[in-house]
Each structure stands twice: as C-alpha cells, then as structure tokens.
Scaffold this motif. Sequence first.
Motif, PDB file in Angstrom:
ATOM      1  N   SER A  84       0.797  -1.233   0.000  1.00 24.17           N
ATOM      2  CA  SER A  84       0.000   0.000   0.000  1.00 24.17           C
ATOM      3  C   SER A  84       0.831   1.287   0.000  1.00 24.17           C
ATOM      4  CB  SER A  84      -1.023   0.027   1.134  1.00 24.17           C
ATOM      5  OG  SER A  84      -0.429   0.294   2.378  1.00 24.17           O
ATOM      6  N   LEU A  85       2.108   1.213  -0.308  1.00 25.31           N
ATOM      7  CA  LEU A  85       2.909   2.436  -0.422  1.00 25.31           C
ATOM      8  C   LEU A  85       2.403   3.309  -1.564  1.00 25.31           C
ATOM      9  CD1 LEU A  85       6.533   1.086   0.159  1.00 25.31           C
ATOM     10  CD2 LEU A  85       5.146   2.457   1.711  1.00 25.31           C
ATOM     11  N   CYS A  86       1.963   2.679  -2.644  1.00 26.48           N
ATOM     12  CA  CYS A  86       1.439   3.432  -3.788  1.00 26.48           C
ATOM     13  C   CYS A  86       0.132   4.132  -3.437  1.00 26.48           C
ATOM     14  CB  CYS A  86       1.255   2.518  -4.987  1.00 26.48           C
ATOM     15  SG  CYS A  86       0.178   1.098  -4.680  1.00 26.48           S
ATOM     16  N   PRO A 110      -1.354  11.325  -5.078  1.00 28.38           N
ATOM     17  CA  PRO A 110      -1.975  12.583  -4.636  1.00 28.38           C
ATOM     18  C   PRO A 110      -3.448  12.709  -5.006  1.00 28.38           C
ATOM     19  CG  PRO A 110      -0.650  12.978  -6.587  1.00 28.38           C
ATOM     20  CD  PRO A 110      -0.418  11.537  -6.188  1.00 28.38           C
ATOM     21  N   LYS A 111      -3.933  11.888  -5.922  1.00 26.41           N
ATOM     22  CA  LYS A 111      -5.322  11.978  -6.378  1.00 26.41           C
ATOM     23  C   LYS A 111      -6.181  10.813  -5.894  1.00 26.41           C
ATOM     24  CE  LYS A 111      -5.072  15.683  -8.913  1.00 26.41           C
ATOM     25  NZ  LYS A 111      -5.947  16.825  -8.736  1.00 26.41           N
ATOM     26  N   ASP A 112      -5.667   9.972  -5.022  1.00 24.77           N
ATOM     27  CA  ASP A 112      -6.398   8.810  -4.490  1.00 24.77           C
ATOM     28  C   ASP A 112      -6.926   7.905  -5.604  1.00 24.77           C
ATOM     29  OD1 ASP A 112      -6.022   9.533  -1.796  1.00 24.77           O
ATOM     30  OD2 ASP A 112      -7.739  10.885  -1.870  1.00 24.77           O
ATOM     31  N   VAL A 113      -6.092   7.683  -6.604  1.00 22.99           N
ATOM     32  CA  VAL A 113      -6.469   6.838  -7.737  1.00 22.99           C
ATOM     33  C   VAL A 113      -6.362   5.358  -7.381  1.00 22.99           C
ATOM     34  CG1 VAL A 113      -5.780   6.155 -10.077  1.00 22.99           C
ATOM     35  CG2 VAL A 113      -5.819   8.568  -9.441  1.00 22.99           C
ATOM     36  N   ILE A 114      -5.396   5.004  -6.550  1.00 20.12           N
ATOM     37  CA  ILE A 114      -5.071   3.602  -6.291  1.00 20.12           C
ATOM     38  C   ILE A 114      -5.681   3.112  -4.985  1.00 20.12           C
ATOM     39  CG2 ILE A 114      -3.168   1.957  -6.051  1.00 20.12           C
ATOM     40  CD1 ILE A 114      -1.415   4.051  -7.481  1.00 20.12           C
ATOM     41  N   ALA A 115      -6.134   1.864  -5.007  1.00 19.53           N
ATOM     42  CA  ALA A 115      -6.663   1.204  -3.814  1.00 19.53           C
ATOM     43  C   ALA A 115      -6.245  -0.261  -3.863  1.00 19.53           C
ATOM     44  CB  ALA A 115      -8.176   1.316  -3.761  1.00 19.53           C
ATOM     45  N   LEU A 116      -6.293  -0.922  -2.725  1.00 14.84           N
ATOM     46  CA  LEU A 116      -6.046  -2.355  -2.690  1.00 14.84           C
ATOM     47  C   LEU A 116      -7.370  -3.084  -2.854  1.00 14.84           C
ATOM     48  CD1 LEU A 116      -3.484  -2.808   0.233  1.00 14.84           C
ATOM     49  CD2 LEU A 116      -3.032  -2.684  -2.208  1.00 14.84           C
ATOM     50  N   THR A 117      -7.333  -4.206  -3.555  1.00 12.71           N
ATOM     51  CA  THR A 117      -8.558  -4.986  -3.718  1.00 12.71           C
ATOM     52  C   THR A 117      -9.005  -5.511  -2.367  1.00 12.71           C
ATOM     53  OG1 THR A 117      -7.356  -7.026  -4.120  1.00 12.71           O
ATOM     54  CG2 THR A 117      -7.973  -5.725  -6.054  1.00 12.71           C
ATOM     55  N   ASP A 118     -10.293  -5.644  -2.201  1.00 14.84           N
ATOM     56  CA  ASP A 118     -10.800  -6.188  -0.947  1.00 14.84           C
ATOM     57  C   ASP A 118     -11.437  -7.560  -1.124  1.00 14.84           C
ATOM     58  OD1 ASP A 118     -12.914  -5.235  -2.403  1.00 14.84           O
ATOM     59  OD2 ASP A 118     -13.883  -4.203  -0.739  1.00 14.84           O
ATOM     60  N   LYS A 164     -10.267  -9.808  -3.977  1.00 12.16           N
ATOM     61  CA  LYS A 164      -9.398 -10.689  -4.758  1.00 12.16           C
ATOM     62  C   LYS A 164      -8.006 -10.725  -4.148  1.00 12.16           C
ATOM     63  CE  LYS A 164     -11.434  -9.544  -9.238  1.00 12.16           C
ATOM     64  NZ  LYS A 164     -11.106  -9.019 -10.565  1.00 12.16           N
ATOM     65  N   VAL A 165      -7.304 -11.813  -4.369  1.00  9.51           N
ATOM     66  CA  VAL A 165      -5.900 -11.935  -4.007  1.00  9.51           C
ATOM     67  C   VAL A 165      -5.161 -12.541  -5.198  1.00  9.51           C
ATOM     68  CG1 VAL A 165      -6.265 -12.139  -1.516  1.00  9.51           C
ATOM     69  CG2 VAL A 165      -6.235 -14.191  -2.922  1.00  9.51           C
ATOM     70  N   ASN A 166      -3.851 -12.291  -5.258  1.00 10.14           N
ATOM     71  CA  ASN A 166      -3.070 -12.866  -6.345  1.00 10.14           C
ATOM     72  C   ASN A 166      -2.635 -14.291  -5.988  1.00 10.14           C
ATOM     73  OD1 ASN A 166      -0.915 -12.482  -4.582  1.00 10.14           O
ATOM     74  ND2 ASN A 166      -0.086 -10.736  -5.683  1.00 10.14           N
ATOM     75  N   VAL A 167      -1.810 -14.902  -6.823  1.00 12.91           N
ATOM     76  CA  VAL A 167      -1.412 -16.298  -6.602  1.00 12.91           C
ATOM     77  C   VAL A 167      -0.618 -16.485  -5.314  1.00 12.91           C
ATOM     78  CG1 VAL A 167      -1.455 -16.931  -9.039  1.00 12.91           C
ATOM     79  CG2 VAL A 167       0.648 -16.048  -8.045  1.00 12.91           C
ATOM     80  N   ASN A 168      -0.040 -15.400  -4.790  1.00 15.10           N
ATOM     81  CA  ASN A 168       0.720 -15.482  -3.538  1.00 15.10           C
ATOM     82  C   ASN A 168      -0.148 -15.189  -2.312  1.00 15.10           C
ATOM     83  OD1 ASN A 168       3.192 -16.047  -4.858  1.00 15.10           O
ATOM     84  ND2 ASN A 168       3.372 -13.880  -5.384  1.00 15.10           N
ATOM     85  N   GLY A 169      -1.416 -14.886  -2.537  1.00 15.35           N
ATOM     86  CA  GLY A 169      -2.332 -14.635  -1.427  1.00 15.35           C
ATOM     87  C   GLY A 169      -2.395 -13.200  -0.958  1.00 15.35           C
ATOM     88  N   TYR A 170      -1.834 -12.269  -1.726  1.00 16.07           N
ATOM     89  CA  TYR A 170      -1.845 -10.861  -1.337  1.00 16.07           C
ATOM     90  C   TYR A 170      -2.953 -10.105  -2.052  1.00 16.07           C
ATOM     91  CZ  TYR A 170       2.968 -11.657   0.264  1.00 16.07           C
ATOM     92  OH  TYR A 170       4.090 -12.124   0.894  1.00 16.07           O
ATOM     93  N   PRO A 171      -3.607  -9.178  -1.355  1.00 17.55           N
ATOM     94  CA  PRO A 171      -4.485  -8.254  -2.082  1.00 17.55           C
ATOM     95  C   PRO A 171      -3.578  -7.332  -2.891  1.00 17.55           C
ATOM     96  CG  PRO A 171      -4.314  -7.600   0.204  1.00 17.55           C
ATOM     97  CD  PRO A 171      -3.581  -8.905   0.067  1.00 17.55           C
ATOM     98  N   PHE A 172      -3.970  -6.974  -4.087  1.00 14.86           N
ATOM     99  CA  PHE A 172      -3.081  -6.194  -4.948  1.00 14.86           C
ATOM    100  C   PHE A 172      -3.670  -4.823  -5.246  1.00 14.86           C
ATOM    101  CE2 PHE A 172      -5.563  -9.272  -7.323  1.00 14.86           C
ATOM    102  CZ  PHE A 172      -6.259  -8.477  -8.224  1.00 14.86           C
ATOM    103  N   ALA A 173      -2.819  -3.929  -5.718  1.00 16.56           N
ATOM    104  CA  ALA A 173      -3.228  -2.568  -6.047  1.00 16.56           C
ATOM    105  C   ALA A 173      -3.996  -2.547  -7.359  1.00 16.56           C
ATOM    106  CB  ALA A 173      -2.010  -1.664  -6.146  1.00 16.56           C
ATOM    107  N   ILE A 174      -5.000  -1.680  -7.409  1.00 15.37           N
ATOM    108  CA  ILE A 174      -5.774  -1.469  -8.634  1.00 15.37           C
ATOM    109  C   ILE A 174      -6.005   0.033  -8.813  1.00 15.37           C
ATOM    110  CG2 ILE A 174      -6.977  -3.691  -8.609  1.00 15.37           C
ATOM    111  CD1 ILE A 174      -9.424  -2.144  -7.465  1.00 15.37           C
ATOM    112  N   ALA A 175      -6.303   0.431 -10.028  1.00 16.02           N
ATOM    113  CA  ALA A 175      -6.678   1.817 -10.292  1.00 16.02           C
ATOM    114  C   ALA A 175      -8.177   1.938 -10.024  1.00 16.02           C
ATOM    115  CB  ALA A 175      -6.347   2.201 -11.725  1.00 16.02           C
ATOM    116  N   ALA A 176      -8.521   2.348  -8.833  1.00 12.61           N
ATOM    117  CA  ALA A 176      -9.922   2.442  -8.425  1.00 12.61           C
ATOM    118  C   ALA A 176     -10.629   3.628  -9.077  1.00 12.61           C
ATOM    119  CB  ALA A 176     -10.017   2.553  -6.908  1.00 12.61           C
ATOM    120  N   ARG A 177      -9.879   4.695  -9.344  1.00 11.50           N
ATOM    121  CA  ARG A 177     -10.432   5.893  -9.992  1.00 11.50           C
ATOM    122  C   ARG A 177      -9.512   6.285 -11.148  1.00 11.50           C
ATOM    123  NH1 ARG A 177     -10.760   9.989  -5.276  1.00 11.50           N
ATOM    124  NH2 ARG A 177     -10.988  11.345  -7.052  1.00 11.50           N
TER     125      ARG A 177
END
Length: 76
Positions: free
Chosen positions: A19-21, A26-34, A36-49
Amino acid sequence: MGKIVGAIVVNEERCKGCSLCVVACPKDVIALTDRKVNVNGYPFAIAARPDECIGCTACGIVCPDGCITVYRKKLE
C-alpha cells in the motif's frame, strides 16, 4: 498548453499489497482490492479511480518491487 492524462498498469501477480502506492498517490487513484488476491495470497493494487490519474509517477517511484508502470499522454 495541453492537459496531461495518465494511466497505470499494475502487475497484479508481483504486487505484495504493501500500500505504499496508495499513500503516495496525490489523487487517491489507487486502492487495494478487498475481494481478490493474487497467486501469492496478497491483495493487490488497482486503479480504483483511473479517470483521476495525472501521470505523476509517484506510485511507480515508491513501489519497492517495480509493479507499476505509468503512462502519460498529452491531450491537445
């Protein structure tokens, strides 16, 4: 002078969900999925806006694994 618009592409399989990204954007474009998880089991970043992206590259700079590619386009 034209407006600059940006877009990000996240390598979802490499993202560790640190979640560093999210914090750096500055525009709150990125969010973590709530849901889905990737093959390693992590929620990943998406362009929410994605329409709000200005292409500043802050997210790509702070990503420790280089998972984010930023594209910029100048509109006339």
